[in-house]
Design an enzyme around this catalytic site. Structure first.
Site, PDB file in Angstrom:
ATOM      1  N   ARG A  56      61.802 -31.767   4.825  1.00 36.63           N
ATOM      2  CA  ARG A  56      61.699 -30.325   4.550  1.00 36.63           C
ATOM      3  C   ARG A  56      60.289 -29.831   4.875  1.00 36.63           C
ATOM      4  O   ARG A  56      60.093 -28.738   5.389  1.00 36.63           O
ATOM      5  CB  ARG A  56      62.049 -30.010   3.089  1.00 36.63           C
ATOM      6  N   TYR A 101      68.545  -5.185  14.545  1.00 33.86           N
ATOM      7  CA  TYR A 101      69.697  -6.075  14.364  1.00 33.86           C
ATOM      8  C   TYR A 101      70.271  -5.883  12.952  1.00 33.86           C
ATOM      9  O   TYR A 101      69.512  -5.756  11.985  1.00 33.86           O
ATOM     10  CB  TYR A 101      69.254  -7.525  14.611  1.00 33.86           C
ATOM     11  N   LYS A 127      69.754 -18.064  20.174  1.00 39.07           N
ATOM     12  CA  LYS A 127      70.074 -17.264  21.353  1.00 39.07           C
ATOM     13  C   LYS A 127      69.499 -17.904  22.621  1.00 39.07           C
ATOM     14  O   LYS A 127      69.836 -19.025  22.934  1.00 39.07           O
ATOM     15  CB  LYS A 127      69.591 -15.835  21.120  1.00 39.07           C
TER      16      LYS A 127
HETATM   17  N1  PLP Z   1      67.225 -11.132  15.568  1.00 40.57           N
HETATM   18  C1  PLP Z   1      68.070 -10.684  16.512  1.00 40.57           C
HETATM   19  C2  PLP Z   1      67.560  -9.714  17.557  1.00 40.57           C
HETATM   20  C3  PLP Z   1      69.395 -11.098  16.528  1.00 40.57           C
HETATM   21  O1  PLP Z   1      70.231 -10.616  17.468  1.00 40.57           O
HETATM   22  C4  PLP Z   1      69.840 -12.018  15.530  1.00 40.57           C
HETATM   23  C5  PLP Z   1      71.246 -12.499  15.484  1.00 40.57           C
HETATM   24  O2  PLP Z   1      72.102 -12.032  16.196  1.00 40.57           O
HETATM   25  C6  PLP Z   1      68.939 -12.448  14.563  1.00 40.57           C
HETATM   26  C7  PLP Z   1      67.631 -12.001  14.620  1.00 40.57           C
HETATM   27  C8  PLP Z   1      69.358 -13.379  13.467  1.00 40.57           C
HETATM   28  O3  PLP Z   1      69.452 -14.687  13.946  1.00 40.57           O
HETATM   29  P1  PLP Z   1      70.421 -15.809  13.345  1.00 40.57           P
HETATM   30  O4  PLP Z   1      71.819 -15.366  13.595  1.00 40.57           O
HETATM   31  O5  PLP Z   1      70.014 -17.040  14.101  1.00 40.57           O
HETATM   32  O6  PLP Z   1      70.150 -15.919  11.891  1.00 40.57           O
END
Ligand code: PLP
Length: 385
Positions: A50, A102, A199
């Site tokens: 961790r 988001y 992503k």
């Molecule tokens: N930031 C953006 C621009 C996103 O598109 C996403 C998820 O789609 C996130 C943060 C959150 O990431 P996670 O789904 O890996 O928690």
């Protein structure tokens, strides 16, 4: 690795031939919770996963190099990374975020604010008057997405970071949409860069992870402290996958962009479409800024159909090569209806304020053959008519 090497080379070669025990060319995966002490009171370099793990550290070092930072904490998800950045806030601190951020970020910021953990103002960050009004309230953190999700507006990061500095605020940029291959916010004055590594960085839609990269050793230390204290750090296996993913990041981003531009041109010329949101098109309002600030336009775009939700349904039934799914940044093309999917956490008023309508679709353009993607989307647009 020598700083003379390009970032592309450093991405490919991150931790290659770093195994001193057996000379493994690729870095080993340390799937272990804990590490033996050398003796009483004598911990080795690692004690508990961790807190730190060699595989996760290899990824953190690679991300630090690619973003040009001072250190990184690799987290269990992009949301964990955003939550980690929020650990730098105290009750009463003001966070200023984008209105069309988001959906998960919107939920985290607004719900934490409702519980009194900090205060939040969501504005159109390209609106200078709105920005002036919140800057006057001395925010602690400016939260930025550029390009914004899903409307692909580009924010002038260098100008915003100047204003953040004058106001004594930290600036954090969610760089998920472009990746360090196409945009490096720390070089433009940001203090923190946040990623959903789920992503483009991993790029294969087979894990969930995140990271915060800090511009200074002091911030990096605070993030590492809270990452361990709260237990937000990511699994070694996911770090291993992400490290493998970033070796092909630059090559993938080139193909994502080539395909996205072809689709944006198709959309711009089709009668079923009222608006295309892709900064790579010269007609996009932020094209010049994107060209100056980014090293590419990336693989994300959105568009609005004349025929609204009925058109959305017809298009989705007609296409084959775009999977209807949340998320983005994988090698495979995905299509998403923001109002009911990625931004479903927004209430109706927030959707309207952000400009996310029922006829809006977002595409995460994959690296399939350009011709195949164009042909399939054209079929969908004809059906949406
Ligand atoms: N930031 C953006 C621009 C996103 O598109 C996403 C998820 O789609 C996130 C943060 C959150 O990431 P996670 O789904 O890996 O928690």
């Amino acid at each position: 690795m020598s700083q003379d090497n390009t970032r592309q080379t450093r991405a490919v070669r991150a931790a290659v031939h770093s195994d001193t025990q057996h000379g493994a060319v690729m870095p080993p995966l340390y799937l272990t919770s804990n590490f033996a002490f050398e003796g009483l009171g004598k911990a080795g370099a690692y004690d508990y996963t961790r807190t730190a793990n060699p595989t996760r550290d290899a990824l953190a070092n690679a991300l630090t190099e690619l973003e040009g930072g001072a250190g990184a904490t690799v987290t269990a998800s992009g949301m964990a990374a955003i939550h980690l950045a929020c650990q730098l806030l105290n009750p009463g601190d003001l966070v200023v975020g984008p209105r069309d951020c988001y959906g998960g970020t919107f939920r985290l910021l607004t719900q934490c604010a409702q519980r009194g953990l900090f205060r939040v103002e969501l504005i159109d960050q390209a609106d200078v008057a709105a920005l002036d009004a919140v800057i006057a309230q001395e925010p602690r953190l400016l939260w930025v997405e550029s390009p914004t999700n899903p409307l692909m507006r580009v924010i002038d990061l260098a100008a915003l970071s100047q204003r953040a500095k004058t106001a004594g605020a930290l600036m954090a940029v969610d760089n998920t949409f472009l990746s360090p291959a196409l945009q490096r916010p720390l070089a433009l004055g940001a203090d923190l860069v946040v990623h959903s590594t789920t992503k483009y960085l991993n790029g294969h839609s087979d894990m969930v992870g995140g990271a915060v990269i800090a511009g200074t050793p002091e911030l990096a230390e605070q993030l590492a402290y809270w990452g361990n204290a709260v237990g937000l750090t990511g699994s070694p296996f996911d770090a291993f996958l992400t490290l493998r993913g970033i070796r092909t990041l630059y090559a993938r981003m080139r193909q994502h962009e080539e395909n996205a531009l072809a689709l944006a041109e198709l959309l711009a010329g089709h009668p079923a479409v009222t608006r295309v949101h892709y900064p790579g098109l010269p007609s996009h309002p932020d094209h010049a800024l994107a060209k100056r600030q980014q090293s590419g336009f990336g693989g994300m775009l959105s568009f609005e159909l004349t025929s609204g939700e009925a058109g959305v349904r017809a298009l989705l039934e007609a296409i084959e090569l775009y999977t209807l799914a949340e998320s983005l940044g994988g090698v495979e093309s995905l299509i998403c209806h923001p109002a009911s999917m990625s931004h479903a956490t927004f209430d109706a008023a927030s959707l309207a304020a952000a400009g996310i309508g029922a006829g809006l679709l977002r595409i995460s353009v994959g690296i399939e053959s350009t011709d195949d993607l164009v042909r399939d989307l054209a079929r969908g647009l004809d059906a949406a008519g």
